[in-house]
Design a protein around this motif. Structure first.
Motif, short mmCIF file in Angstrom:
data_model
loop_
_atom_site.label_atom_id
_atom_site.label_comp_id
_atom_site.label_asym_id
_atom_site.label_seq_id
_atom_site.Cartn_x
_atom_site.Cartn_y
_atom_site.Cartn_z
N ALA A 32 1.12 4.17 -2.67
CA ALA A 32 0.86 5.58 -2.32
C ALA A 32 2.08 6.44 -2.68
CB ALA A 32 0.54 5.71 -0.85
N LEU A 58 -1.09 9.34 1.65
CA LEU A 58 -2.45 9.48 1.10
C LEU A 58 -2.90 10.94 1.16
CD1 LEU A 58 -4.17 6.25 2.49
CD2 LEU A 58 -3.53 6.76 0.12
N LEU A 107 -6.68 7.09 -7.42
CA LEU A 107 -7.54 7.89 -6.57
C LEU A 107 -8.71 8.42 -7.36
CD1 LEU A 107 -4.84 9.91 -4.61
CD2 LEU A 107 -6.23 8.00 -3.79
N ALA A 131 -9.36 6.24 0.31
CA ALA A 131 -8.18 6.87 0.89
C ALA A 131 -8.55 7.60 2.17
CB ALA A 131 -7.55 7.84 -0.10
N GLN A 166 -9.16 5.23 4.94
CA GLN A 166 -7.91 4.65 5.42
C GLN A 166 -7.13 5.63 6.32
OE1 GLN A 166 -5.74 2.97 2.24
NE2 GLN A 166 -4.53 1.66 3.60
N GLU A 177 0.82 -1.20 0.00
CA GLU A 177 0.00 0.00 0.00
C GLU A 177 0.87 1.27 0.00
OE1 GLU A 177 -3.98 0.94 2.48
OE2 GLU A 177 -3.09 -1.03 2.47
N LEU A 214 -1.63 4.83 -6.92
CA LEU A 214 -2.96 4.61 -6.36
C LEU A 214 -4.00 5.26 -7.26
CD1 LEU A 214 -2.87 3.12 -3.73
CD2 LEU A 214 -3.45 5.24 -2.56
#
Ligand SMILES: Nc1ncnc2c1ncn2[C@@H]1O[C@H](COP(=O)(O)OP(=O)(O)OP(=O)(O)O)[C@@H](O)[C@H]1O
Ligand SMILES: [Mg+2]
Length: 582
Positions: free
Chosen positions: A423, A555, A430, A475, A478, A419, A428
């Motif tokens: 990132a 993130l 998004l 995101a 998280q 992850e 990622l």
């Protein structure tokens, strides 16, 4: 009147006088020579005529009275002085001398003209007369009994030419004086005024008034000089503009540089320092003229600068400085010829960040290996024990449980790493959309209700002027989960957790506060690094990998926001982050 004009006037006056004098002298001597020649010719003709007249008269001293009468007659006719001289030189008769004086007259045989006439030639002489006084011209011709001499006063000779000469001299003198005066006036007008203007212009230029110009309509050499002066002015102006342009450009370049620049003159004193240099070393006050050691106070830099001044080759050094020597500088110094000596130009790069990144990368590899090794060792050990056989059934079930726990931890670690790497590399996917942050936060809190209750923690959510944010749903969830997870983990039972959402015209602000153990100041800057934990054993015991905040930070940054922390050790921590408003 200026000195120059006075000098000019004096020079002209002297010149005019000299010319007039030379002219007069030349004309006079010419006229005199001419008059003399004419007078001589006339005297000769008259003397010959008198001699002819008296040819048959004997110069007998007995007839002295008669001879005197003849001499007077002849003198009357010729308007000259007539003397009759006997062969022995005795003056027998003279129109200008009485008989009484005659007896006292000296012997005339020695007179040059008489001597020549007695020798049978025509004699001529000009001199002062000892008998009657005054300047005279004498001419004597032979006579059978001696000589006949005619003489004329020189003063009576001045003919019309002499008179003309006098007038000419006067008119010449006055004329030259007038011409000289006129010439002087014209010259001063033509030269002095323009010269004064030239001088004034040059003085202005010398004072730095570079737009000063000569305005002359004169042609010729003066015009050329004026043109040259004006060109010098234009060139100076142009050069100065070029120099100031270059200086401005240099200032702009030096001012905008990320590197610090320091220039030392041949005496080793600071000649130039750009703003970045001041910033790097936190320097205040005047630097120019100081020695680097006075301003920068770093021995390694001092040595590098001295070495660059000595040797021709560039010198590169790295040195740590600042509080706790946390900043690392790389200095490139090179000498250059400056006058008789050598100056130095040095460029300072702040490579602290690069060094830090390198350290982080090194740490990451060793940390990751270490983190992976612990569960792997455990799994391997228990699996080997089980395989070797002879393990009681109740133990084997426990061993398998331990293997499973470590395997879960391993997969957690690998997941976290994956992850994080996604990132970090911006891979990622998004999906930015309008999100009600309060809504999302509420849902996340609900999901954590069980754990909160377990640890007897009280969680609350509040908003003040919240606004929707532009963010990715997964995101955001998280980020919130990671921050809340920490808050739960690091807050003792009975503590409080608060989630606040607010907004300003550009950003949505979210904060997660707890009343937990807090984070000591010395660790605060590093907790966002991968695997960084304040208390590794405690974190691990709580199932932490040390990746949560690193992931959250990436993130938030990927979404365009920023994250920060405030904490009072023992009293609690507050994590804040921002998201762009929708
Ligand atoms: N709210 C908090 N109160 C006190 N310390 C905290 C808090 N949040 C983080 N920390 C400290 O920061 C460290 C790093 O946090 P991070 O979330 O990155 O790792 P972790 O919680 O240990 O592990 P993970 O989140 O991967 O399970 C923690 O180990 C802890 O020491
Ligand atoms: Mg965590």
């Amino acid at each position: 009147m200026s000195r120059t004009r006075l000098k000019l006037l004096a020079a002209f006056a002297a010149g005019v006088l000299a010319v007039a004098l030379a002219q007069t002298w030349a004309a006079r001597s010419w006229v005199e020579r001419r008059d003399l020649a004419q007078a001589r010719a006339l005297l000769e003709r008259e003397a010959l005529w008198v001699a002819e007249l008296l040819a048959d008269r004997s110069f007998d001293p007995a007839h002295i009275t008669e001879l005197a009468g003849l001499a007077h007659d002849a003198a009357e006719r010729t308007r000259a002085r007539v003397s009759l001289i006997a062969r022995d030189g005795t003056l027998l008769a003279d129109s200008h001398v009485s008989l009484v004086q005659l007896e006292r007259a000296e012997d005339h045989a020695a007179r040059p003209e008489v001597r020549a006439a007695l020798a049978g030639r025509t004699g001529f002489h000009a001199r002062r007369s000892s008998t009657v006084g005054g300047q005279w011209l004498y001419l004597a011709v032979p006579h059978p009994d001696g000589a006949v001499r005619l003489a004329r006063d020189r003063a009576s000779l001045a003919g019309p030419l002499s008179e003309l000469l006098g007038r000419l001299v006067w008119t010449g003198l006055v004329g030259s004086a007038l011409a000289g005066l006129g010439l002087w006036l014209v010259t001063t007008r033509l030269w002095s005024a323009p010269l004064a203007q030239l001088r004034a212009t040059l003085e202005s230029l010398a004072r730095g008034e570079l737009d000063a110009r000569v305005h002359l309509r004169a042609g010729g050499e003066l015009g050329q000089v004026a043109g040259a002066v004006n060109r010098v002015g234009e060139q100076l102006e142009l050069r100065l503009r070029e120099i100031s342009n270059e200086k401005e450009q240099l200032q702009a370049v030096l001012g905008g540089m990320v590197e610090g620049v320091l220039v030392l003159d041949s005496q080793g004193r600071i000649a130039l320092a750009n703003p970045r240099l001041r910033e790097l070393f936190e320097l205040r006050g005047e630097l120019l003229g100081k020695r680097p050691i006075e301003a920068i106070r770093n021995a390694a830099i001092e040595v590098a600068l001295a070495e660059a001044a000595r040797s021709g080759a560039p010198v590169v050094r790295e040195t740590a400085f600042g509080v706790g020597e946390r900043r690392v500088l790389r200095v490139h110094a090179a000498g250059f010829a400056s006058g008789a000596g050598r100056g130095v130009v040095a460029v300072f790069h702040d490579i602290s960040d690069t060094r830090h990144l390198e350290a982080v990368r090194r740490d990451f590899v060793s940390n990751a290996s270490h983190e992976l090794k612990t569960p792997l060792t455990a799994i391997r050990g228990f699996a080997e024990t089980l395989l070797s056989g002879g393990v009681p059934p109740e133990d084997s079930a426990r061993y398998l449980g331990i293997i499973l726990r470590h395997a879960e931890r391993l997969s957690l670690l690998v997941e976290g790493l994956l992850e994080l790497s996604r990132a970090e590399s911006g891979q990622l996917a998004l999906e930015r959309m309008r999100l009600d942050v309060v809504e999302v936060a509420r849902a996340v809190l609900q999901g954590l209700e069980g754990r909160l209750r377990e640890r007897s923690l009280d969680a609350s959510l509040s908003e003040s002027g919240a606004a929707p944010a532009l963010a990715d749903h997964t995101a955001l969830v998280q980020i919130l989960e990671n921050l809340l997870d920490n808050a739960i983990k690091y807050t003792p039972p009975g503590g409080k957790i608060e989630l606040r959402v607010s907004a300003d015209p550009h950003w949505v602000h979210v904060s997660v506060s707890d009343t937990g153990i807090g984070i000591p100041e010395s660790h605060r800057a590093r907790i966002f690094e991968r695997f960084y934990r304040v208390d590794t054993a405690r974190s691990r015991a709580l199932g932490g990998t040390g990746l949560g905040l690193a992931i959250a930070k990436h993130l938030v940054q990927d979404l365009g926001g920023q994250i920060s922390v405030e904490s009072a050790p023992g009293a609690g921590s507050t994590f804040r982050f921002t998201l762009p408003r929708a």
